[in-house]
Design a protein around this motif. Structure first.
Motif, PDB file in Angstrom:
ATOM      1  N   PRO A  60      -2.124  57.575  62.796  1.00 31.03           N
ATOM      2  CA  PRO A  60      -2.666  56.894  61.625  1.00 31.03           C
ATOM      3  C   PRO A  60      -2.224  55.441  61.503  1.00 31.03           C
ATOM      4  CG  PRO A  60      -2.000  59.115  61.042  1.00 31.03           C
ATOM      5  CD  PRO A  60      -1.545  58.885  62.447  1.00 31.03           C
ATOM      6  N   GLU A  61      -0.963  55.155  61.839  1.00 32.70           N
ATOM      7  CA  GLU A  61      -0.477  53.785  61.730  1.00 32.70           C
ATOM      8  C   GLU A  61      -1.190  52.863  62.707  1.00 32.70           C
ATOM      9  OE1 GLU A  61       1.356  56.483  62.171  1.00 32.70           O
ATOM     10  OE2 GLU A  61       2.348  56.696  60.214  1.00 32.70           O
ATOM     11  N   LEU A  62      -1.554  53.389  63.881  1.00 34.01           N
ATOM     12  CA  LEU A  62      -2.292  52.583  64.859  1.00 34.01           C
ATOM     13  C   LEU A  62      -3.726  52.360  64.396  1.00 34.01           C
ATOM     14  CD1 LEU A  62      -1.016  54.150  68.207  1.00 34.01           C
ATOM     15  CD2 LEU A  62      -0.302  52.010  67.125  1.00 34.01           C
ATOM     16  N   PHE A  63      -4.366  53.393  63.830  1.00 34.03           N
ATOM     17  CA  PHE A  63      -5.701  53.215  63.273  1.00 34.03           C
ATOM     18  C   PHE A  63      -5.676  52.103  62.215  1.00 34.03           C
ATOM     19  CE2 PHE A  63      -6.268  57.997  64.115  1.00 34.03           C
ATOM     20  CZ  PHE A  63      -6.922  57.782  65.320  1.00 34.03           C
ATOM     21  N   ALA A  64      -4.649  52.125  61.354  1.00 34.34           N
ATOM     22  CA  ALA A  64      -4.548  51.136  60.284  1.00 34.34           C
ATOM     23  C   ALA A  64      -4.315  49.739  60.842  1.00 34.34           C
ATOM     24  CB  ALA A  64      -3.418  51.522  59.329  1.00 34.34           C
ATOM     25  N   ARG A  65      -3.451  49.617  61.841  1.00 32.57           N
ATOM     26  CA  ARG A  65      -3.182  48.299  62.429  1.00 32.57           C
ATOM     27  C   ARG A  65      -4.444  47.721  63.055  1.00 32.57           C
ATOM     28  NH1 ARG A  65       1.454  48.142  66.799  1.00 32.57           N
ATOM     29  NH2 ARG A  65      -0.243  48.817  68.179  1.00 32.57           N
ATOM     30  N   HIS A 108      -4.603  65.336  52.620  1.00 34.86           N
ATOM     31  CA  HIS A 108      -3.916  66.610  52.826  1.00 34.86           C
ATOM     32  C   HIS A 108      -4.608  67.314  53.982  1.00 34.86           C
ATOM     33  CE1 HIS A 108      -1.637  70.244  52.099  1.00 34.86           C
ATOM     34  NE2 HIS A 108      -2.760  70.924  52.209  1.00 34.86           N
ATOM     35  N   LEU A 109      -3.947  67.349  55.126  1.00 31.13           N
ATOM     36  CA  LEU A 109      -4.514  67.981  56.320  1.00 31.13           C
ATOM     37  C   LEU A 109      -4.032  69.419  56.386  1.00 31.13           C
ATOM     38  CD1 LEU A 109      -3.910  65.057  58.839  1.00 31.13           C
ATOM     39  CD2 LEU A 109      -5.896  65.468  57.376  1.00 31.13           C
ATOM     40  N   ALA A 110      -4.976  70.343  56.401  1.00 33.35           N
ATOM     41  CA  ALA A 110      -4.627  71.762  56.375  1.00 33.35           C
ATOM     42  C   ALA A 110      -3.793  72.139  57.594  1.00 33.35           C
ATOM     43  CB  ALA A 110      -5.893  72.609  56.336  1.00 33.35           C
ATOM     44  N   ALA A 111      -2.836  73.011  57.377  1.00 32.74           N
ATOM     45  CA  ALA A 111      -2.043  73.543  58.484  1.00 32.74           C
ATOM     46  C   ALA A 111      -2.896  74.504  59.302  1.00 32.74           C
ATOM     47  CB  ALA A 111      -0.813  74.261  57.942  1.00 32.74           C
ATOM     48  N   GLY A 115      -6.553  77.658  58.902  1.00 31.78           N
ATOM     49  CA  GLY A 115      -7.823  77.766  59.595  1.00 31.78           C
ATOM     50  C   GLY A 115      -8.570  76.484  59.844  1.00 31.78           C
ATOM     51  N   MET A 116      -8.010  75.335  59.441  1.00 25.56           N
ATOM     52  CA  MET A 116      -8.718  74.075  59.644  1.00 25.56           C
ATOM     53  C   MET A 116      -7.773  73.002  60.162  1.00 25.56           C
ATOM     54  SD  MET A 116     -11.944  74.315  59.116  1.00 25.56           S
ATOM     55  CE  MET A 116     -12.503  72.653  58.810  1.00 25.56           C
ATOM     56  N   GLY A 117      -6.874  73.363  61.061  1.00 25.04           N
ATOM     57  CA  GLY A 117      -5.950  72.401  61.637  1.00 25.04           C
ATOM     58  C   GLY A 117      -6.637  71.467  62.614  1.00 25.04           C
ATOM     59  N   PRO A 118      -5.923  70.420  63.081  1.00 28.75           N
ATOM     60  CA  PRO A 118      -6.507  69.461  64.020  1.00 28.75           C
ATOM     61  C   PRO A 118      -7.081  70.092  65.275  1.00 28.75           C
ATOM     62  CG  PRO A 118      -4.453  68.621  63.121  1.00 28.75           C
ATOM     63  CD  PRO A 118      -4.572  70.048  62.650  1.00 28.75           C
ATOM     64  N   LEU A 165       1.066  65.870  61.101  1.00 29.92           N
ATOM     65  CA  LEU A 165       0.868  65.629  59.676  1.00 29.92           C
ATOM     66  C   LEU A 165       0.310  66.841  58.940  1.00 29.92           C
ATOM     67  CD1 LEU A 165      -0.688  62.041  59.802  1.00 29.92           C
ATOM     68  CD2 LEU A 165       1.698  62.671  59.395  1.00 29.92           C
ATOM     69  N   SER A 166       0.005  67.901  59.675  1.00 30.34           N
ATOM     70  CA  SER A 166      -0.607  69.075  59.054  1.00 30.34           C
ATOM     71  C   SER A 166       0.291  69.643  57.964  1.00 30.34           C
ATOM     72  CB  SER A 166      -0.874  70.157  60.104  1.00 30.34           C
ATOM     73  OG  SER A 166      -1.825  69.706  61.043  1.00 30.34           O
ATOM     74  N   GLY A 167      -0.327  69.899  56.808  1.00 27.68           N
ATOM     75  CA  GLY A 167       0.390  70.501  55.704  1.00 27.68           C
ATOM     76  C   GLY A 167       1.251  69.552  54.900  1.00 27.68           C
TER      77      GLY A 167
END
Length: 237
Positions: A60-65, A108-111, A115-118, A165-167
């Motif tokens: 995420p930090e690279l996406f932001a940069r 909020h990324l589900a763990a 059932g919906m993790g990365p 970042l999940s959960g």
């Protein structure tokens, strides 16, 4: 990384559009021209690992940069959807748009156990057209076709990079600039309790009745209507 961008319009005001996971600037095919029609010069990016932008490490930090290095600071408006909303929230202190809109942001990324993790999202790389259409019954056919094209270009490593970042709670502590949080109905990313917390922290929160996660594709008119007061009004003929 300098990101690939697409521009609509030549207005005096600048609007920035940041897409979500698996997509690219084409997800905004109706929003971009609509904002251009309201006098904005609209700049939409392809995040790294998506569309015509480069590949590399993902976080995420690279996406932001990348946003900070590729987009003008001080825009009148910035809209980020899902992963784009998370990315915008991490870059907003440097981009400093006059107003920010976080459309069903990935705060909020589900763990995986939910059932919906990365890893589940990474599997969509090979989703057939019928599955995309079935999962998004309100989409126009053009959006189904675009999704197939963007999936073919997408590096699923971008999804896997979010596993750590999940959960976790990624809600901002406070808005850096005047900010609207626009939610699906219901949102699988922002629960009613988290929505209430965001309001307490100073965000305005609005839901688009009946819309799924990709609000601007599910209900374009509802998406635009929910931005009333946050975007430049249509000029009288």
């Amino acid at each position: 990384m300098q990101l690939h961008t697409h521009t609509w319009g030549e207005g005096d005001r600048v609007a920035l559009l940041i897409h979500g996971m698996m997509a690219d600037h084409r997800t905004w095919r109706r929003v971009g021209p609509a904002l251009a029609g309201r006098g904005y010069r609209v700049i939409a990016v392809d995040l790294r690992g998506h569309g015509a932008s480069g590949r590399g490490e993902y976080a995420p930090e690279l996406f932001a940069r990348d946003l900070v290095e590729s987009l003008p600071a001080g825009a009148d408006l910035a809209i980020g959807h899902s992963l784009g909303g998370l990315t915008l929230s991490l870059a907003v202190d440097r981009l400093r748009p006059r107003r920010a809109v976080f459309s069903d942001p990935a705060w909020h990324l589900a763990a995986p156990v939910e059932g919906m993790g990365p890893e589940v999202f990474a599997q969509f790389k090979s989703a057939p057209k019928e599955q995309i259409r079935a999962m998004n019954p309100r989409w126009e056919e053009a959006d189904v076709d675009i999704e197939l094209e963007t999936l073919a270009l997408w590096d699923e490593g971008t999804a896997l990079s979010l596993t750590a970042l999940s959960g976790t709670d990624l809600l901002p502590a406070a808005p850096v600039v005047p900010s609207l949080v626009q939610l699906a109905d219901p949102s699988f990313l922002i629960s009613p309790e988290r929505a209430a917390l965001l309001q307490e922290r100073g965000f305005e929160v609005r839901s688009v009745a009946g819309a799924g996660h990709t609000i601007h594709r599910d209900d374009f008119d509802g998406f635009m209507a929910s931005l009333e007061g946050w975007i430049q009004p249509l000029q009288p003929l």
